[in-house]
Design a protein around this motif. Sequence first.
Motif, PDB file in Angstrom:
ATOM      1  N   GLU A  32       0.849  -1.193   0.000  1.00  0.00           N
ATOM      2  CA  GLU A  32       0.000   0.000   0.000  1.00  0.00           C
ATOM      3  C   GLU A  32       0.883   1.241   0.000  1.00  0.00           C
ATOM      4  OE1 GLU A  32      -3.703   2.029   2.483  1.00  0.00           O
ATOM      5  OE2 GLU A  32      -2.625   0.338   3.362  1.00  0.00           O
ATOM      6  N   LEU A  34       1.217   5.698  -0.992  1.00  0.00           N
ATOM      7  CA  LEU A  34       0.704   7.012  -1.354  1.00  0.00           C
ATOM      8  C   LEU A  34       1.712   7.629  -2.302  1.00  0.00           C
ATOM      9  CD1 LEU A  34      -0.390   8.375   2.143  1.00  0.00           C
ATOM     10  CD2 LEU A  34      -1.853   7.331   0.386  1.00  0.00           C
ATOM     11  N   LEU A  41      -0.775  14.860  -2.628  1.00  0.00           N
ATOM     12  CA  LEU A  41      -1.161  13.475  -2.845  1.00  0.00           C
ATOM     13  C   LEU A  41      -1.948  13.351  -4.141  1.00  0.00           C
ATOM     14  CD1 LEU A  41      -1.314  10.549  -1.863  1.00  0.00           C
ATOM     15  CD2 LEU A  41      -3.364  11.181  -0.579  1.00  0.00           C
ATOM     16  N   GLN A  43      -2.179   9.863  -5.726  1.00  0.00           N
ATOM     17  CA  GLN A  43      -2.707   8.500  -5.836  1.00  0.00           C
ATOM     18  C   GLN A  43      -2.531   7.735  -4.533  1.00  0.00           C
ATOM     19  OE1 GLN A  43      -0.256   6.776  -8.923  1.00  0.00           O
ATOM     20  NE2 GLN A  43      -1.661   7.394 -10.539  1.00  0.00           N
ATOM     21  N   HIS A  44      -3.511   6.879  -4.259  1.00  0.00           N
ATOM     22  CA  HIS A  44      -3.408   5.858  -3.228  1.00  0.00           C
ATOM     23  C   HIS A  44      -3.435   4.531  -3.977  1.00  0.00           C
ATOM     24  CE1 HIS A  44      -5.342   2.857  -0.541  1.00  0.00           C
ATOM     25  NE2 HIS A  44      -4.438   3.325   0.292  1.00  0.00           N
ATOM     26  N   MET A  95      -9.648   7.461   3.558  1.00  0.00           N
ATOM     27  CA  MET A  95      -9.087   7.973   2.305  1.00  0.00           C
ATOM     28  C   MET A  95      -9.391   9.460   2.133  1.00  0.00           C
ATOM     29  SD  MET A  95      -7.384   5.448   0.653  1.00  0.00           S
ATOM     30  CE  MET A  95      -6.413   6.234   1.824  1.00  0.00           C
ATOM     31  N   TYR A  98      -6.738  11.322   4.013  1.00  0.00           N
ATOM     32  CA  TYR A  98      -5.470  11.379   3.284  1.00  0.00           C
ATOM     33  C   TYR A  98      -5.508  12.425   2.176  1.00  0.00           C
ATOM     34  CZ  TYR A  98      -3.229   7.236   5.321  1.00  0.00           C
ATOM     35  OH  TYR A  98      -2.620   6.347   6.167  1.00  0.00           O
ATOM     36  N   THR A 127      -6.130   1.657  -7.631  1.00  0.00           N
ATOM     37  CA  THR A 127      -5.589   2.996  -7.443  1.00  0.00           C
ATOM     38  C   THR A 127      -6.733   3.987  -7.319  1.00  0.00           C
ATOM     39  OG1 THR A 127      -3.652   2.459  -8.778  1.00  0.00           O
ATOM     40  CG2 THR A 127      -4.122   4.803  -8.453  1.00  0.00           C
TER      41      THR A 127
END
Length: 149
Positions: A32, A34, A41, A43-44, A95, A98, A127
């Motif tokens: 996982e 970032l 930020l 993309q995760h 999310m 984040y 993603t």
Amino acid sequence: MDTKVLDNAVVRNAKAAQRLGLPDDADLVRLERLRYVDDKLKQHVITFLSAARFPKVVDQDFSHQSLYDFLEHNYAVRLVENDAAVRVHALDTRMAWYFGVPDGTQVLEMDSTVIDAFGSTIAFGTTLHAPGSGEITFIVRAQKDSSAA
């Protein structure tokens, strides 16, 4: 692009195992991350791979190296295809935190199935793209017909 690794562990995940063509109870590496551009930020990313086939992955720090370059260099895997499915997804509380947006914010979510030169599924992942930063480009080509002359 900067990367922060949130987790790199061996897990079991029936959905991901099925996408990789493995038994539901197979051990998988769950990576996982970032991904940031200019400290924002973008993309995760969660990627699953077979722990039996790629055991060295779980011991690596992918903050400063490419997962796919690592697979190519350490396992002689040549990736040739990435099948993607894209949809709109409402962010959950974690999310949204984040990304710095309200819960339920709509973002693009992409499932990705990566295949090697032998037709084997190497990785499956999801993603989430930051709000306002997702773009999808499609290239559609006609297959060359070798019988036409």
